[in-house]
Design a protein around this motif. Structure first.
Motif, mmCIF file in Angstrom:
data_model
loop_
_atom_site.group_PDB
_atom_site.id
_atom_site.type_symbol
_atom_site.label_atom_id
_atom_site.label_comp_id
_atom_site.label_asym_id
_atom_site.label_seq_id
_atom_site.Cartn_x
_atom_site.Cartn_y
_atom_site.Cartn_z
ATOM 1 N N ASN A 108 64.092 17.801 47.768
ATOM 2 C CA ASN A 108 62.690 17.372 47.882
ATOM 3 C C ASN A 108 61.739 18.495 47.494
ATOM 4 O O ASN A 108 60.693 18.262 46.872
ATOM 5 C CB ASN A 108 62.399 16.897 49.305
ATOM 6 N N ASN A 112 58.921 18.705 44.403
ATOM 7 C CA ASN A 112 57.506 18.899 44.721
ATOM 8 C C ASN A 112 56.907 19.874 43.706
ATOM 9 O O ASN A 112 57.324 21.028 43.636
ATOM 10 C CB ASN A 112 57.364 19.459 46.139
ATOM 11 N N THR A 115 55.985 23.555 44.633
ATOM 12 C CA THR A 115 57.005 24.571 44.882
ATOM 13 C C THR A 115 57.218 25.445 43.653
ATOM 14 O O THR A 115 57.601 26.606 43.769
ATOM 15 C CB THR A 115 58.340 23.906 45.281
ATOM 16 N N CYS A 149 58.957 13.604 40.566
ATOM 17 C CA CYS A 149 59.764 14.782 40.223
ATOM 18 C C CYS A 149 59.512 15.264 38.793
ATOM 19 O O CYS A 149 60.437 15.579 38.051
ATOM 20 C CB CYS A 149 61.248 14.469 40.418
ATOM 21 N N ALA A 182 54.547 23.792 50.483
ATOM 22 C CA ALA A 182 55.222 24.056 49.208
ATOM 23 C C ALA A 182 54.449 25.061 48.363
ATOM 24 O O ALA A 182 55.043 25.931 47.715
ATOM 25 C CB ALA A 182 55.411 22.750 48.444
#
Length: 337
Positions: A108, A112, A115, A149, A182
């Motif tokens: 996950n 994101n 991140t 994604c 993130a």
């Protein structure tokens, strides 16, 4: 299955290995810098790794997923399932269990955009994930929508044959990073100062980043938990200490090798052989590797001011290389490499 046979080592001692380019952080998910990866290899375990013949073998998982062992199943023309099965009893360096929730958390995070993961290839084909028991994370691959994604268009099929090479991620601890935004991962102490828990054979004792970085690592006391009897990575680390030393420039690194300050020098090329061959206390070994360095010109948009690179196509400004083929050709001719 790999036919690689690990060599039994001798317990004790330390190894100093070196490079000349900086280590700015240990953010293994976001950084593509070789120096970061060369420290991360021993700090975070991989799901599986590849032997000298490029055959996969298991590291943190009990078996490399395949159709032969039933951990990869094609459901239909657009759906497939991949089961990531952790070794039972495997632990973080603080003694807490590594779980399927940690793996799901990491995937996950990769998806994101805040991140800043270096690659989302393959992960954008995962439609849903399912934790099953204490060891299994089932990845349900299927069609996914634009915006998920990093996708800029709908993905009509979840079949992703190259998941072994593209999706061998380093699992991150949800217990440590679960409450960190993130967007703050890049500056969090876990990556910039000291990872408090790791999953690889070593953990950080001391880390000073920068052009004269030094990463001092000591054995992870729980690395052997859940690994006993495994064909690969089935024992505690042999060396008592690893020191990754950065010299700041290549001439200083070569001088360090000649002086015996470092046992192993990395990131050296054929042009360095004359200087290395004159070392009287070191053996120079050269081989053809599978890595190369290159310049990649951004022919798209500059992402400055965009929420993330995912939206650069709609909010960014074209770079000088976008659509200017003569400029790219001129740069190619100007570089003597």
């Amino acid at each position: 299955m790999s036919d690689y046979k690990p060599v039994v080592g001798t317990k004790g001692g330390q190894l100093v290995y070196s490079d000349w380019e900086p280590v700015d952080d240990l953010n293994v998910l976001a950084s593509t810098a070789a120096t970061t990866q060369q420290a991360a290899y021993v700090l975070w375990g991989a799901l599986w790794q590849f032997d000298p013949k490029n055959a996969p073998y298991p590291d943190m998982v009990s078996a490399v997923p395949s159709t032969d062992n039933g951990l990869v199943k094609q459901i239909d023309a657009t759906h497939m399932d991949v089961t990531l099965r952790l070794k039972s009893g495997i632990k973080w360096s603080d003694g807490s269990p590594i779980t399927p929730d940690d793996m799901m958390f990491t995937i996950n995070a990769i998806c994101n955009p805040d991140t800043g993961a270096s690659s989302q290839a393959g992960y954008d084909h995962i439609a849903t994930m399912e934790v099953k028991g204490a060891t299994d994370l089932i990845l349900h691959f299927g069609p996914t929508k634009s915006g998920y994604c990093g996708l800029t268009a709908d993905n009509p099929s979840g079949i992703y044959a190259s998941f072994l090479t593209d999706m061998d991620f380093n699992t991150m601890p949800k217990s440590v990073l679960g409450n960190v935004k993130a967007a703050d991962w890049a500056t969090n102490d876990y990556f910039t100062k000291k990872p408090t828990v790791t999953s690889g054979p070593y953990m950080i004792q001391d880390f000073s980043p920068g052009p004269a970085a030094q990463v001092v690592m000591v054995p992870n006391p729980h690395y052997g938990d859940g690994r006993s009897g495994a064909q690969f990575f089935g024992h505690a680390p042999y060396l008592d200490k690893l020191i990754y030393k950065i010299y700041g420039d290549k001439s200083s690194q070569i001088a360090g090798i000649k002086a015996g300050d470092t046992d192993l020098g990395l990131d050296l090329i054929a042009a360095d052989l004359p200087a290395l061959n004159s070392a009287t206390n070191a053996k120079t070994v050269h081989a053809t590797g599978l890595l190369d360095e290159f310049l990649s010109l951004n022919q798209g948009n500059n992402e400055t001011g965009c929420a993330s690179s995912q939206y650069a196509a709609t909010c960014g400004k074209p770079t000088p290389f976008n659509g200017d083929k003569p400029l790219r050709q001129a740069l190619d001719l100007a570089i003597d490499k």
